[in-house]
Design a protein around this motif. Sequence first.
Motif: not given
Length: 203
Positions: A67-78, A93-109
């Motif tokens: 729900e929050v943090g890096e997407p799971t692709s890195a956690l897949l088995g080899a 698309f990933m969510r990375k909150d701060t203390l005062t806000s919910f924050q989403w980052r969409i890379r490669n745009l």
Amino acid sequence: MAVPSWLERLRAARKTALLQDGKRKIHYLFEDGKEMAEEYDVKTGQLLSRKWREKNTLGGSGKWQVEVGEPTSALLGALESELIKESSSNPVFMRKDTLTSFQWRIRNLPYPKEVYSVSVEKEQRCCVVRTTNKKYYKKFSIPDLDRYQLPLDVAALSFAHANNTLIITYQKPKEILAAEEQLQKELKKIKAANNGDGDCKTQ
């Protein structure tokens, strides 16, 4: 209200804590068998990741859903990651909150800021990202607002664009800030195991 509040559910869950690599890892086991794992920065108290897992139809543990943090692709088995590899140029698309806000980052745009619009769909309880060049469309909800049964507020939403990344920020309502502060106090009371083998299983 018959439905217990989210804070009450968190309090009622079985919790175990682990301190490792400057992170406080909390594992929750709810009455319905759902599991939630969170990681907080020990110094700042900032939420770094939140994952959910439910029992599958056969009663075994399902896969963790981030729900929050890096997407799971890195956690897949080899082997799995060799077979299923997303193109590195696809938007991420990933969510990375701060203390005062919910924050989403969409890379490669890569498009300029004026191409994007971010709006709130109150009836559907979600936010929508659109581009005028029709190259990207994304609909996402804010589970925290759903759990606390709070309305979406257009004024709380803003976005910025830098380094090919669209950053969407939603200011946390005061109710959530107050609940998070309360929860942090309670989490600090849990006796945390130090390091160990890195597993944070409920005993």
